[in-house]
Design an enzyme around this catalytic site. Structure first.
Site, PDB file in Angstrom:
ATOM      1  N   GLY A 128       4.526   4.854  -5.565  1.00  0.00           N
ATOM      2  CA  GLY A 128       5.013   3.474  -5.372  1.00  0.00           C
ATOM      3  C   GLY A 128       6.483   3.410  -5.143  1.00  0.00           C
ATOM      4  O   GLY A 128       7.170   3.972  -5.605  1.00  0.00           O
ATOM      5  N   HIS A 185       5.380  -3.431   0.920  1.00  0.00           N
ATOM      6  CA  HIS A 185       5.285  -2.965  -0.468  1.00  0.00           C
ATOM      7  C   HIS A 185       4.529  -1.652  -0.548  1.00  0.00           C
ATOM      8  O   HIS A 185       3.782  -1.281   0.359  1.00  0.00           O
ATOM      9  CB  HIS A 185       4.587  -4.016  -1.340  1.00  0.00           C
ATOM     10  CG  HIS A 185       3.100  -4.071  -1.149  1.00  0.00           C
ATOM     11  ND1 HIS A 185       2.219  -3.317  -1.881  1.00  0.00           N
ATOM     12  CD2 HIS A 185       2.329  -4.797  -0.284  1.00  0.00           C
ATOM     13  CE1 HIS A 185       0.978  -3.578  -1.502  1.00  0.00           C
ATOM     14  NE2 HIS A 185       1.018  -4.466  -0.523  1.00  0.00           N
ATOM     15  N   CYS A 186       4.736  -0.951  -1.667  1.00  0.00           N
ATOM     16  CA  CYS A 186       3.914   0.197  -2.017  1.00  0.00           C
ATOM     17  C   CYS A 186       3.320  -0.083  -3.391  1.00  0.00           C
ATOM     18  O   CYS A 186       3.032  -1.242  -3.712  1.00  0.00           O
ATOM     19  CB  CYS A 186       4.713   1.496  -1.955  1.00  0.00           C
ATOM     20  SG  CYS A 186       6.289   1.481  -2.840  1.00  0.00           S
ATOM     21  N   THR A 187       3.110   0.929  -4.216  1.00  0.00           N
ATOM     22  CA  THR A 187       2.496   0.670  -5.520  1.00  0.00           C
ATOM     23  C   THR A 187       3.506   0.116  -6.513  1.00  0.00           C
ATOM     24  O   THR A 187       3.300  -0.939  -7.101  1.00  0.00           O
ATOM     25  CB  THR A 187       1.855   1.964  -6.060  1.00  0.00           C
ATOM     26  OG1 THR A 187       0.722   2.295  -5.249  1.00  0.00           O
ATOM     27  CG2 THR A 187       1.368   1.763  -7.493  1.00  0.00           C
TER      28      THR A 187
END
Length: 304
Positions: free
Chosen positions: A22, A195-197
């Protein structure tokens, strides 16, 4: 070691792998000027470009998407004015509660870019308001769980994160993903979020590129990167305590550097960029294959 403890350790490593996955400006606002051959300064040359300053536009804080924020911060200062807020947002996994979902709907987002791997998405799919297009651009390659399994000390974990940021420069698949994201951001109208995690590594790298493209100072770029530790302090502590309860404090301490960000993580990527491409302009144009027109479109949006 019992079967249960072995399974728990494997689950913890897999969970940590998901958690860590993330993370130049040219004068003139016209595409014609920006498409020229003028050199863009590298990250390292931005230190004299001023500091942040507030604007009248404020980004909502989301309790259930705790790393959601504006890429422009409060309207970071550049040699040509302040960055325009309300254009590009960054976030961790977008899984809002009802109140935060309503807030997101009010932003009138046109697109959401999910940089997570299919495995990450399967664990926690986005919950989006009506309206924005969902675009999946998975960035990260290799077996993260296997890498996490090799960690024995907190320093191992820090080196792991530094190597991840270097891969944003060296890995062709990662570069292709960032190229697609930046191209889509340039060509899609309206406010957008990526976004990522955890919203800190792939997302942090993208944000550093956009801020530097706008001419934000190196100090402000790094300070903004480190805000993850402030925004997600509570959730990081909950994750740490969960690992400690399940695996003991020793394992939790090894994994703790994976939960947040450190200046050395981003700096490792920037140093790799300088070594491989010399300048940010070369990285964007040659490494990512972006056109001068795409960079011009991004600059126009960043200043609007």
């Amino acid at each position: 070691m019992t079967h249960r403890s072995t399974a728990l350790r494997r689950t913890t490593r897999a969970t940590m792998a998901v958690a860590v996955s993330g993370s130049f400006l040219l004068a003139g606002a016209t595409a014609a000027n920006a498409a020229g051959s003028t050199d863009l300064p590298s990250f390292g040359s931005l230190g004299a470009f001023g500091s942040s300053a507030p604007t009248t536009v404020e980004t909502p804080r989301l309790a259930t998407v705790d790393n959601f924020r504006d890429v422009a911060g409060p309207g970071y200062r550049t040699p040509f004015g302040h960055m325009r807020t309300g254009v590009f947002y960054r976030a961790n996994a977008i899984t809002p509660g009802d109140a935060d979902l309503a807030t997101l709907e009010g932003l009138k987002l046109s697109a959401v870019y999910d940089l997570r791997t299919p495995e990450e998405v399967a664990q926690k799919a986005d919950r989006l308001p009506a309206g924005p297009e969902y675009v999946h651009i998975p960035i990260l390659s290799g077996d993260l769980a296997a890498g996490v399994a090799q960690l024995r000390t907190p320093d191992d974990a820090r080196r792991f994160m530094q190597d991840m940021n270097r891969s944003f420069v060296t890995d062709p698949a990662a570069r292709a993903g960032f190229a697609q994201l930046l191209t889509d951001l340039a060509n899609t109208p309206g406010p957008q979020v990526y976004h990522c995690t955890a919203g800190k590594d792939r997302t942090g790298w993208t944000s550093a590129l956009l801020q530097t493209l706008a001419g934000v100072s190196g100090d402000d770029v790094m300070s903004d990167y480190l805000l993850t530790n402030e925004y997600t302090a509570a959730s990081m502590e909950r994750t740490y305590e969960g690992i400690k309860a399940g695996q003991g404090q020793g394992i939790a301490d090894v994994y703790r550097p994976l939960l947040g960000v450190d200046a050395s993580y981003l700096q490792a990527g920037l140093d790799e960029l300088a070594a491989k491409y010399g300048t940010v302009q070369n990285y964007l144009l040659d490494g990512l294959g972006l056109s001068p027109v795409t960079l011009a479109k991004l600059r126009i949006k960043l200043f609007g």
